[in-house]
Write an enzyme that holds these catalytic residues in place. Structure first.
Site, PDB file in Angstrom:
ATOM      1  N   ARG A  15     -14.043  -8.259  33.521  1.00 32.90           N
ATOM      2  CA  ARG A  15     -14.971  -8.891  34.461  1.00 32.90           C
ATOM      3  C   ARG A  15     -14.456 -10.270  34.867  1.00 32.90           C
ATOM      4  O   ARG A  15     -13.588 -10.850  34.221  1.00 32.90           O
ATOM      5  CB  ARG A  15     -16.355  -9.040  33.827  1.00 32.90           C
ATOM      6  CG  ARG A  15     -17.096  -7.748  33.599  1.00 32.90           C
ATOM      7  CD  ARG A  15     -18.385  -7.947  32.808  1.00 32.90           C
ATOM      8  NE  ARG A  15     -18.108  -8.264  31.402  1.00 32.90           N
ATOM      9  CZ  ARG A  15     -19.067  -8.488  30.486  1.00 32.90           C
ATOM     10  NH1 ARG A  15     -20.335  -8.460  30.860  1.00 32.90           N
ATOM     11  NH2 ARG A  15     -18.740  -8.746  29.227  1.00 32.90           N
ATOM     12  N   LYS A  75     -17.455 -14.322  29.317  1.00 36.12           N
ATOM     13  CA  LYS A  75     -17.591 -14.330  27.860  1.00 36.12           C
ATOM     14  C   LYS A  75     -17.352 -15.724  27.297  1.00 36.12           C
ATOM     15  O   LYS A  75     -16.733 -16.579  27.912  1.00 36.12           O
ATOM     16  CB  LYS A  75     -16.611 -13.339  27.234  1.00 36.12           C
ATOM     17  CG  LYS A  75     -16.947 -11.882  27.526  1.00 36.12           C
ATOM     18  CD  LYS A  75     -18.345 -11.498  27.043  1.00 36.12           C
ATOM     19  CE  LYS A  75     -18.469 -11.531  25.526  1.00 36.12           C
ATOM     20  NZ  LYS A  75     -19.851 -11.197  25.092  1.00 36.12           N
ATOM     21  N   TYR A  94     -21.956 -16.620  29.047  1.00 34.75           N
ATOM     22  CA  TYR A  94     -22.571 -16.058  27.849  1.00 34.75           C
ATOM     23  C   TYR A  94     -21.956 -16.754  26.640  1.00 34.75           C
ATOM     24  O   TYR A  94     -20.728 -16.871  26.541  1.00 34.75           O
ATOM     25  CB  TYR A  94     -22.321 -14.551  27.757  1.00 34.75           C
ATOM     26  CG  TYR A  94     -23.068 -13.732  28.790  1.00 34.75           C
ATOM     27  CD1 TYR A  94     -24.459 -13.680  28.789  1.00 34.75           C
ATOM     28  CD2 TYR A  94     -22.383 -13.011  29.758  1.00 34.75           C
ATOM     29  CE1 TYR A  94     -25.145 -12.940  29.739  1.00 34.75           C
ATOM     30  CE2 TYR A  94     -23.059 -12.266  30.710  1.00 34.75           C
ATOM     31  CZ  TYR A  94     -24.441 -12.235  30.696  1.00 34.75           C
ATOM     32  OH  TYR A  94     -25.121 -11.505  31.638  1.00 34.75           O
ATOM     33  N   HIS A  96     -23.796 -16.764  23.002  1.00 33.80           N
ATOM     34  CA  HIS A  96     -24.153 -16.073  21.761  1.00 33.80           C
ATOM     35  C   HIS A  96     -23.788 -16.909  20.530  1.00 33.80           C
ATOM     36  O   HIS A  96     -23.150 -16.434  19.583  1.00 33.80           O
ATOM     37  CB  HIS A  96     -23.472 -14.699  21.700  1.00 33.80           C
ATOM     38  CG  HIS A  96     -23.820 -13.799  22.848  1.00 33.80           C
ATOM     39  ND1 HIS A  96     -25.075 -13.276  23.043  1.00 33.80           N
ATOM     40  CD2 HIS A  96     -23.061 -13.366  23.901  1.00 33.80           C
ATOM     41  CE1 HIS A  96     -25.083 -12.538  24.146  1.00 33.80           C
ATOM     42  NE2 HIS A  96     -23.878 -12.586  24.683  1.00 33.80           N
ATOM     43  N   GLU A 118     -27.581 -16.170  28.486  1.00 35.43           N
ATOM     44  CA  GLU A 118     -28.537 -15.312  27.787  1.00 35.43           C
ATOM     45  C   GLU A 118     -29.802 -16.013  27.340  1.00 35.43           C
ATOM     46  O   GLU A 118     -30.745 -15.358  26.885  1.00 35.43           O
ATOM     47  CB  GLU A 118     -27.867 -14.623  26.583  1.00 35.43           C
ATOM     48  CG  GLU A 118     -27.601 -15.512  25.380  1.00 35.43           C
ATOM     49  CD  GLU A 118     -26.266 -16.242  25.464  1.00 35.43           C
ATOM     50  OE1 GLU A 118     -25.877 -16.844  24.456  1.00 35.43           O
ATOM     51  OE2 GLU A 118     -25.618 -16.190  26.528  1.00 35.43           O
ATOM     52  N   SER A 134     -27.661  -6.078  30.211  1.00 29.11           N
ATOM     53  CA  SER A 134     -28.425  -5.226  29.295  1.00 29.11           C
ATOM     54  C   SER A 134     -28.614  -3.839  29.896  1.00 29.11           C
ATOM     55  O   SER A 134     -28.554  -2.827  29.185  1.00 29.11           O
ATOM     56  CB  SER A 134     -29.788  -5.859  28.997  1.00 29.11           C
ATOM     57  OG  SER A 134     -29.642  -7.063  28.285  1.00 29.11           O
ATOM     58  N   LEU A 240     -33.398  -7.657  20.305  1.00 30.29           N
ATOM     59  CA  LEU A 240     -33.029  -8.964  20.838  1.00 30.29           C
ATOM     60  C   LEU A 240     -34.098  -9.996  20.530  1.00 30.29           C
ATOM     61  O   LEU A 240     -35.277  -9.786  20.808  1.00 30.29           O
ATOM     62  CB  LEU A 240     -32.835  -8.894  22.365  1.00 30.29           C
ATOM     63  CG  LEU A 240     -32.592 -10.233  23.071  1.00 30.29           C
ATOM     64  CD1 LEU A 240     -31.234 -10.801  22.675  1.00 30.29           C
ATOM     65  CD2 LEU A 240     -32.686 -10.080  24.582  1.00 30.29           C
ATOM     66  N   ILE A 269     -24.581  -6.485  18.880  1.00 34.57           N
ATOM     67  CA  ILE A 269     -23.470  -7.047  18.119  1.00 34.57           C
ATOM     68  C   ILE A 269     -23.086  -8.447  18.586  1.00 34.57           C
ATOM     69  O   ILE A 269     -22.603  -9.272  17.797  1.00 34.57           O
ATOM     70  CB  ILE A 269     -22.249  -6.091  18.161  1.00 34.57           C
ATOM     71  CG1 ILE A 269     -21.184  -6.505  17.141  1.00 34.57           C
ATOM     72  CG2 ILE A 269     -21.682  -5.988  19.563  1.00 34.57           C
ATOM     73  CD1 ILE A 269     -21.641  -6.440  15.705  1.00 34.57           C
ATOM     74  N   ASP A 270     -23.320  -8.775  19.872  1.00 30.36           N
ATOM     75  CA  ASP A 270     -23.045 -10.135  20.345  1.00 30.36           C
ATOM     76  C   ASP A 270     -23.847 -11.175  19.572  1.00 30.36           C
ATOM     77  O   ASP A 270     -23.426 -12.329  19.448  1.00 30.36           O
ATOM     78  CB  ASP A 270     -23.384 -10.270  21.839  1.00 30.36           C
ATOM     79  CG  ASP A 270     -22.249  -9.786  22.730  1.00 30.36           C
ATOM     80  OD1 ASP A 270     -21.081  -9.927  22.329  1.00 30.36           O
ATOM     81  OD2 ASP A 270     -22.533  -9.266  23.820  1.00 30.36           O
ATOM     82  N   ARG A 279     -19.856  -4.988  12.482  1.00 30.30           N
ATOM     83  CA  ARG A 279     -18.882  -6.053  12.731  1.00 30.30           C
ATOM     84  C   ARG A 279     -18.301  -5.820  14.120  1.00 30.30           C
ATOM     85  O   ARG A 279     -18.188  -4.674  14.575  1.00 30.30           O
ATOM     86  CB  ARG A 279     -17.767  -6.053  11.685  1.00 30.30           C
ATOM     87  CG  ARG A 279     -17.020  -4.741  11.536  1.00 30.30           C
ATOM     88  CD  ARG A 279     -15.880  -4.844  10.544  1.00 30.30           C
ATOM     89  NE  ARG A 279     -15.256  -3.569  10.236  1.00 30.30           N
ATOM     90  CZ  ARG A 279     -14.366  -2.937  10.988  1.00 30.30           C
ATOM     91  NH1 ARG A 279     -13.989  -3.480  12.141  1.00 30.30           N
ATOM     92  NH2 ARG A 279     -13.850  -1.776  10.619  1.00 30.30           N
ATOM     93  N   VAL A 298     -18.636  -2.548  19.975  1.00 30.20           N
ATOM     94  CA  VAL A 298     -17.853  -3.324  20.940  1.00 30.20           C
ATOM     95  C   VAL A 298     -18.712  -4.464  21.484  1.00 30.20           C
ATOM     96  O   VAL A 298     -19.825  -4.248  21.975  1.00 30.20           O
ATOM     97  CB  VAL A 298     -17.349  -2.430  22.085  1.00 30.20           C
ATOM     98  CG1 VAL A 298     -16.675  -3.259  23.173  1.00 30.20           C
ATOM     99  CG2 VAL A 298     -16.380  -1.392  21.530  1.00 30.20           C
ATOM    100  N   ALA A 299     -18.176  -5.678  21.407  1.00 33.56           N
ATOM    101  CA  ALA A 299     -18.968  -6.860  21.724  1.00 33.56           C
ATOM    102  C   ALA A 299     -19.015  -7.191  23.207  1.00 33.56           C
ATOM    103  O   ALA A 299     -19.750  -8.102  23.594  1.00 33.56           O
ATOM    104  CB  ALA A 299     -18.432  -8.062  20.941  1.00 33.56           C
ATOM    105  N   ASN A 300     -18.264  -6.512  24.029  1.00 30.73           N
ATOM    106  CA  ASN A 300     -18.324  -6.748  25.478  1.00 30.73           C
ATOM    107  C   ASN A 300     -18.334  -5.405  26.208  1.00 30.73           C
ATOM    108  O   ASN A 300     -17.482  -5.112  27.040  1.00 30.73           O
ATOM    109  CB  ASN A 300     -17.176  -7.636  25.962  1.00 30.73           C
ATOM    110  CG  ASN A 300     -15.798  -7.066  25.663  1.00 30.73           C
ATOM    111  OD1 ASN A 300     -15.599  -6.394  24.649  1.00 30.73           O
ATOM    112  ND2 ASN A 300     -14.825  -7.326  26.531  1.00 30.73           N
TER     113      ASN A 300
END
Length: 363
Positions: A15, A75, A94, A96, A118, A134, A240, A269-270, A279, A298-300
Site C-alpha cells: 500500500r 504502517k 497507523y 498500534h 486507528e 477493518s 478491538l 494481531i496489530d 505472534r 499477518v499484521a498487515n
C-alpha cells in the site's frame, strides 16, 4: 506545508499512503507533496502519475523524511526508520503503540508529534480511519482462513460451505464490530455455519436482526467461547479496544481442545492479538502451528490487496490530512475533537492513556 509520502518498508506492504487524486487535491490547496520514487508501484501507481498530479518525486526515504513537515504513511515506522524521527515532524499513520514498546520509546525520545489513524474517533465512538481497513481485513480473514483449511496447508481439509450430502464447516467470529461483521458475512456467503460472539448484547441483537436466522450469536464469556471453539473449524478473532492492547480471549487450553487442523485467524494481531500464543507473522510466512491447530497472524493483511486498500485508505484519511496541512496540527486538533483523539505522542510525552497503561508509563 510540505507533505511527504515514503515507500513502505514492512514485509510485503504494497500500500501507499496517498493516491494521485489525493496528491492533486493537496497541491491545489497550495501544499508541496513529496513522494519517494517507487512508493506507489505496489499499488500499480507510477511515479509519472504522481508527477502529473503535481507531486515532486525524490529518490530516497531520507529525502522524503527530512523534507517533510507532515509525513503520512500506512504502517508504523520500523527500526530502520527511527533515525528519521525528529521534534518538528508530525507523523500521521497507523501506529498500534500499545503492542510496540520500542516504537513508543523512539517516538517519545524523538519528540515527534505522532497521530494514529486507528484512534481518531467520532462522537458515536466509530473509528473512521480504521473502518475501511477493518472491512478489508474482515473479508480477507475468511479468504485466508479457508485457504489455510486446505489439507495441503495443514488444515482440516474442509470446504467452508461443503456440498450436497456433506457437512458445512463452522466459523466462529469473536468480536462483532466492523471486521467481525464483514468476516461473518463472507463466511455466510461461502455457505459456512457462523456464530458471532460479542460482549455487547445490543450489537448481537443488531446482527441477528440484519442477518435473520442465518447466523447464531453468543454473549462473550470464557465458558461460551470455550464451548463454541470445541466444535469450530475456523475461528476469526476481531476484538478491538481502541488504542489499547487486545484482551486474550482464546486461551491455550481452549486451542488444545479444538479439532485437529482447525484454523485461527487473529485480525487483532496489530494490537497484540486476542489469542494466547499469537505472534505477528508476515505474508511470506503467514502461519504456524499451536497444538494441532493453525494460527494465521499477518499484521498487515490489507497489504495483500493494495489496489483496493490504497484507494480506500486515501478516501478516509484525505480530509484529515488536508486539515492538518492547512491549519497545522494544534489548530486542526482544536477544531476537530475526533482528530484530537488521534494524538498518541507529542513533545516527548505519551498523550493516550491506553498506550501509557499498556507499557506501565505515565501519560
Amino acid at each position: 506545508m510540505k507533505i511527504a509520502v515514503p515507500t513502505e518498508v514492512k514485509n510485503n506492504e504494497s500500500r501507499v499512503a496517498l493516491t494521485p487524486a489525493g496528491a492533486d487535491r493537496l497541491v491545489r490547496e497550495g501544499h508541496r507533496v513529496i513522494v519517494q520514487s517507487g512508493a506507489g508501484l505496489g499499488s500499480r501507481i507510477s511515479d509519472e502519475a504522481y508527477r502529473l498530479a503535481g507531486a515532486e518525486i525524490v529518490a530516497t526515504a531520507e529525502e522524503a523524511w527530512t523534507q517533510a513537515d507532515l509525513l503520512i504513511k500506512v504502517k508504523e515506522p520500523i527500526a530502520q526508520e527511527y533515525g528519521f524521527l525528529r521534534p518538528d515532524l508530525t507523523l500521521f499513520t497507523y501506529l498500534h503503540l500499545a503492542a510496540d514498546r520500542a516504537l513508543t520509546t523512539a517516538l517519545v525520545d524523538a519528540g515527534t508529534t505522532a497521530v494514529a489513524y486507528e484512534t481518531v474517533q467520532l462522537p458515536d465512538r466509530s473509528l473512521p480511519l480504521l473502518v475501511p481497513m477493518s472491512e478489508i481485513a474482515g473479508r480477507l480473514s475468511v479468504t485466508m482462513g479457508s485457504y489455510s483449511l486446505l489439507r495441503s496447508n495443514g488444515g482440516r481439509g474442509m470446504l467452508l460451505g461443503g456440498i450436497a450430502g456433506t457437512p458445512r464447516a463452522k466459523t466462529v467470529v469473536i468480536g462483532g464490530g466492523v471486521a467481525g461483521e464483514h468476516a461473518a458475512a463472507n463466511a455466510l456467503g461461502l455457505g459456512s455455519k457462523v456464530t458471532v460472539i460479542d460482549i455487547s448484547l445490543p450489537r448481537l441483537r443488531e446482527l441477528e436482526h440484519r442477518y435473520g436466522g442465518a447466523l447464531e450469536t453468543r454473549a462473550s464469556n470464557r465458558y461460551d467461547i470455550a464451548e463454541e471453539l470445541a466444535t469450530a473449524d475456523l475461528v476469526i478473532g476481531s476484538v478491538l479496544i481502541p488504542g489499547a492492547a487486545a484482551p486474550k480471549l482464546v486461551t491455550d487450553d481452549m486451542v488444545a481442545a479444538m479439532k485437529p487442523g482447525s484454523v485461527l485467524v487473529d485480525i487483532a494481531i496489530d494490537q497484540g492479538g486476542c489469542f494466547e500464543g499469537s505472534r505477528p507473522t508476515t505474508h511470506d510466512d503467514p502461519t504456524f502451528a499451536v497444538h494441532d491447530s493453525i494460527y494465521y497472524c499477518v499484521a498487515n493483511m490489507p497489504g495483500a490487496v493494495p489496489e483496493t486498500a490504497t484507494r480506500a485508505l486515501t478516501n478516509a484519511t484525505l480530509p484529515y490530512v488536508s486539515a492538518i496541512a492547512g491549519k497545522g496540527w494544534d489548530r486542526a486538533a482544536s477544531d476537530d475533537a475526533a482528530l484530537a483523539k488521534g494524538l498518541n505522542v507529542q513533545g516527548g510525552r505519551i498523550a493516550l492513556d491506553a498506550v501509557a497503561q499498556a507499557h506501565g508509563l505515565p501519560a
